[in-house]
Design a protein around this motif. Structure first.
Motif, short mmCIF file in Angstrom:
data_model
loop_
_atom_site.label_atom_id
_atom_site.label_comp_id
_atom_site.label_asym_id
_atom_site.label_seq_id
_atom_site.Cartn_x
_atom_site.Cartn_y
_atom_site.Cartn_z
N GLN A 1 27.10 -39.84 -5.41
CA GLN A 1 28.02 -39.61 -6.52
C GLN A 1 27.79 -38.24 -7.14
O GLN A 1 28.76 -37.53 -7.47
CB GLN A 1 27.84 -40.70 -7.58
CG GLN A 1 28.87 -40.64 -8.70
CD GLN A 1 30.28 -40.82 -8.19
OE1 GLN A 1 30.63 -41.87 -7.66
NE2 GLN A 1 31.13 -39.81 -8.35
N SER A 2 26.53 -37.85 -7.26
CA SER A 2 26.23 -36.53 -7.83
C SER A 2 26.79 -35.42 -6.96
O SER A 2 27.37 -34.45 -7.47
CB SER A 2 24.71 -36.35 -7.96
OG SER A 2 24.18 -37.29 -8.88
N PHE A 3 26.65 -35.54 -5.65
CA PHE A 3 27.17 -34.53 -4.75
C PHE A 3 28.70 -34.50 -4.80
O PHE A 3 29.31 -33.42 -4.86
CB PHE A 3 26.71 -34.80 -3.31
CG PHE A 3 27.27 -33.83 -2.31
CD1 PHE A 3 26.68 -32.59 -2.12
CD2 PHE A 3 28.39 -34.15 -1.57
CE1 PHE A 3 27.20 -31.69 -1.21
CE2 PHE A 3 28.92 -33.26 -0.66
CZ PHE A 3 28.33 -32.02 -0.48
N ALA A 4 29.33 -35.68 -4.79
CA ALA A 4 30.79 -35.75 -4.84
C ALA A 4 31.32 -35.11 -6.11
O ALA A 4 32.32 -34.37 -6.09
CB ALA A 4 31.25 -37.20 -4.73
N ASP A 5 30.66 -35.36 -7.23
CA ASP A 5 31.07 -34.74 -8.49
C ASP A 5 30.97 -33.21 -8.39
O ASP A 5 31.85 -32.49 -8.88
CB ASP A 5 30.19 -35.24 -9.63
CG ASP A 5 30.45 -36.70 -9.98
OD1 ASP A 5 31.50 -37.23 -9.57
OD2 ASP A 5 29.59 -37.31 -10.64
N ALA A 6 29.91 -32.74 -7.75
CA ALA A 6 29.67 -31.29 -7.68
C ALA A 6 30.71 -30.59 -6.82
O ALA A 6 31.04 -29.41 -7.07
CB ALA A 6 28.27 -31.02 -7.14
N ALA B 1 35.42 -40.40 -5.84
CA ALA B 1 34.23 -41.24 -5.91
C ALA B 1 34.03 -41.96 -4.58
O ALA B 1 34.90 -42.73 -4.15
CB ALA B 1 34.37 -42.26 -7.04
N PRO B 2 32.94 -41.72 -3.89
CA PRO B 2 32.73 -42.31 -2.56
C PRO B 2 32.28 -43.76 -2.66
O PRO B 2 31.67 -44.18 -3.65
CB PRO B 2 31.63 -41.44 -1.96
CG PRO B 2 30.90 -40.91 -3.13
CD PRO B 2 31.87 -40.80 -4.26
N GLN B 3 32.58 -44.53 -1.62
CA GLN B 3 32.19 -45.94 -1.57
C GLN B 3 30.96 -46.17 -0.69
O GLN B 3 30.48 -47.29 -0.58
CB GLN B 3 33.36 -46.78 -1.04
CG GLN B 3 34.59 -46.74 -1.95
CD GLN B 3 35.74 -47.55 -1.38
OE1 GLN B 3 36.29 -47.22 -0.33
NE2 GLN B 3 36.11 -48.61 -2.07
N THR C 1 18.41 -29.92 -4.73
CA THR C 1 18.82 -29.60 -3.35
C THR C 1 20.29 -29.94 -3.14
O THR C 1 21.04 -29.16 -2.54
CB THR C 1 17.95 -30.38 -2.35
OG1 THR C 1 16.58 -30.01 -2.51
CG2 THR C 1 18.38 -30.09 -0.92
N LEU C 2 20.70 -31.08 -3.65
CA LEU C 2 22.10 -31.51 -3.49
C LEU C 2 23.05 -30.53 -4.18
O LEU C 2 24.13 -30.22 -3.66
CB LEU C 2 22.29 -32.91 -4.05
CG LEU C 2 21.66 -34.05 -3.23
CD1 LEU C 2 21.78 -35.36 -3.99
CD2 LEU C 2 22.33 -34.17 -1.87
N LEU C 3 22.66 -30.04 -5.34
CA LEU C 3 23.52 -29.09 -6.05
C LEU C 3 23.62 -27.76 -5.30
O LEU C 3 24.70 -27.16 -5.25
CB LEU C 3 22.97 -28.86 -7.46
CG LEU C 3 23.11 -30.04 -8.43
CD1 LEU C 3 22.48 -29.70 -9.78
CD2 LEU C 3 24.57 -30.44 -8.62
N SER C 4 22.52 -27.31 -4.71
CA SER C 4 22.58 -26.07 -3.94
C SER C 4 23.42 -26.25 -2.68
O SER C 4 24.15 -25.35 -2.28
CB SER C 4 21.16 -25.60 -3.59
OG SER C 4 20.52 -26.51 -2.71
N ASP D 1 31.13 -25.59 -1.07
CA ASP D 1 32.26 -25.03 -1.83
C ASP D 1 32.65 -23.66 -1.30
O ASP D 1 33.82 -23.36 -1.10
CB ASP D 1 31.90 -24.94 -3.32
CG ASP D 1 32.51 -26.06 -4.13
OD1 ASP D 1 33.53 -26.62 -3.70
OD2 ASP D 1 31.97 -26.37 -5.21
N ARG D 2 31.65 -22.82 -1.07
CA ARG D 2 31.93 -21.47 -0.56
C ARG D 2 32.54 -21.52 0.84
O ARG D 2 33.44 -20.75 1.17
CB ARG D 2 30.64 -20.64 -0.54
CG ARG D 2 30.14 -20.22 -1.92
CD ARG D 2 29.12 -19.12 -1.83
NE ARG D 2 27.89 -19.54 -1.16
CZ ARG D 2 26.85 -20.10 -1.78
NH1 ARG D 2 26.90 -20.34 -3.09
NH2 ARG D 2 25.76 -20.43 -1.11
N ALA D 3 32.06 -22.46 1.64
CA ALA D 3 32.58 -22.58 3.00
C ALA D 3 34.05 -23.00 2.98
O ALA D 3 34.88 -22.46 3.72
CB ALA D 3 31.75 -23.60 3.78
#
Length: 382
Positions: free
Chosen positions: A297-302, A307-309, A364-367, A373-375
């Protein structure tokens, strides 16, 4: 005098050119053993493939049993390690019995072809894994394909059949986008109309359900009559192999009739022991799936995803060449992500498939999210 004819495989050159022109050429790329890259392309959802207990168990099994099973399970390819894992796995899943195959693909192939044949009906959906699709084809049963999640269509197919026996097959979590199938409703439909339901829990065990027992357990259907569960040891359990779980009668029938069990070399003991040790880690830490889902969820938000299942975050790019370019951008920055193109996904929906692991730190997930995002931005998908 020998007459040399034109190479009958010369058509492969033109075929390869057409595949490449469509942006669909594939080439295995070796990952490094040093662990310098962050791997979000695998299905090692709980990060157990490198857990010390898992590695130690696999090493001990090699020392005890050797590197391979050396034959099919019905000759001398079954070790006590196989039987112990099957018993513990069945207990974990809440079923009377389980049977281990050398891969999840072969488990699905064996289960479908052993449970349905000529004169029977199989109802499958458009999200079914390739192993289920191939099982349907090999079974020689009549196959009706419905849109995934369309319970009413399943009911109509079952109600309108002339065949006495029918089998409904589905993934519990669809592997490409991580969405969850309506398992409780599908079971009701199958049960009401005298059919068996086969649920592939490959992407659900270790991710969903109480203690990671899967969607079937989440629906309160563990051990239900007329329900067959298949799955793998190659995802959340970090090893290799597949399984079918259900009644003792089902296990006995598969041993007698599942060709992908009878004629295949048994799963190697190291993989059996590693998977069994991983199951022990999951039993000892039943909060691991919850930790995983929080990270997802944290990665999906970022990255601004829905919201993933499950543990899968699917980011549609569209064009297959652009998807490959985005994946290569991530790799250049030390991040491995999945790149799915037709025929794995419908035309126009090529995507990055990012699978999160429970052992990754929030920072790590945020980085990783910033790299992804850049890709995506670099190919105009943002």
């Amino acid at each position: 005098m020998t007459v040399v004819h034109a190479d009958p495989l010369s058509w492969l050159t033109d075929e390869a050119a057409a595949i490449a022109a469509a942006g669909l050429h594939r080439q295995p790329v070796a990952r490094t053993a040093t662990g310098t890259e962050i791997n979000l392309a695998s299905n090692d959802y709980l990060g157990l493939s490198r857990h010390p207990a898992v590695i130690a168990a696999a090493q001990d099994a090699v020392a005890t049993w050797g590197a391979g099973s050396t034959s099919s399970r019905l000759v001398v390819g079954t070790t006590q390690a196989h039987l112990d894992f099957e018993d513990d796995l069945a207990d974990f899943l809440g079923t009377p019995a389980a049977l281990v195959f050398s891969s999840g693909y072969l488990a699905n192939l064996g289960a479908v072809t052993a449970l349905a044949g000529r004169g029977d009906l199989i109802v499958s959906d458009t999200g079914a894994h390739a192993s289920l699709i191939d099982g349907c084809r090999l079974s020689r049963a009549r196959v009706v394909v419905v849109e995934r999640g369309d319970v009413d269509a399943v009911r109509r197919a079952l109600a309108g059949r002339a065949e006495q026996r029918a089998l409904v097959v589905t993934d519990s979590i669809y592997s490409i986008d991580g969405e969850v199938a309506p398992i409780a409703e599908l079971y009701s439909a199958a049960n009401d109309l005298g059919a068996t339901l086969l649920v592939d829990e490959a992407h659900a065990v270790g991710v969903r359900g109480p203690g990671g027992r899967g969607v079937v357990a989440e629906c309160g259907l563990s051990g239900a009559p007329g329900l067959v569960v298949t799955g793998v040891a190659s995802k959340s359990l970090g090893a290799q192999g597949g399984f079918v779980a259900g009644s003792t009668a089902l296990r006995a029938h598969l041993i007698d009739r599942a060709r992908s069990f009878i004629f295949d070399t048994g799963l190697n003991p190291a993989a059996v022991a590693g998977a069994h040790a991983a199951l022990g880690v999951l039993r000892a830490d039943p909060q691991l799936p919850q930790t995983l889902r929080g990270s997802v969820q944290s990665f999906a938000d970022a990255v601004g995803a829905l919201a993933p299942q499950s543990a899968v975050v699917s980011l549609i790019v569209g064009d297959p060449v652009a998807a490959v370019t985005a994946a290569e951008h991530c790799r250049a920055e030390g991040i491995l992500v999945g790149c799915f193109r037709p025929p794995s996904v419908p035309a126009g929906t090529s995507r990055l498939r990012v699978t999160i692991r429970a052992d990754l730190a929030p920072a790590t997930l945020l980085s990783v999210a910033a790299v992804v995002d850049r890709a995506l931005e670099s190919v105009g998908a943002r």
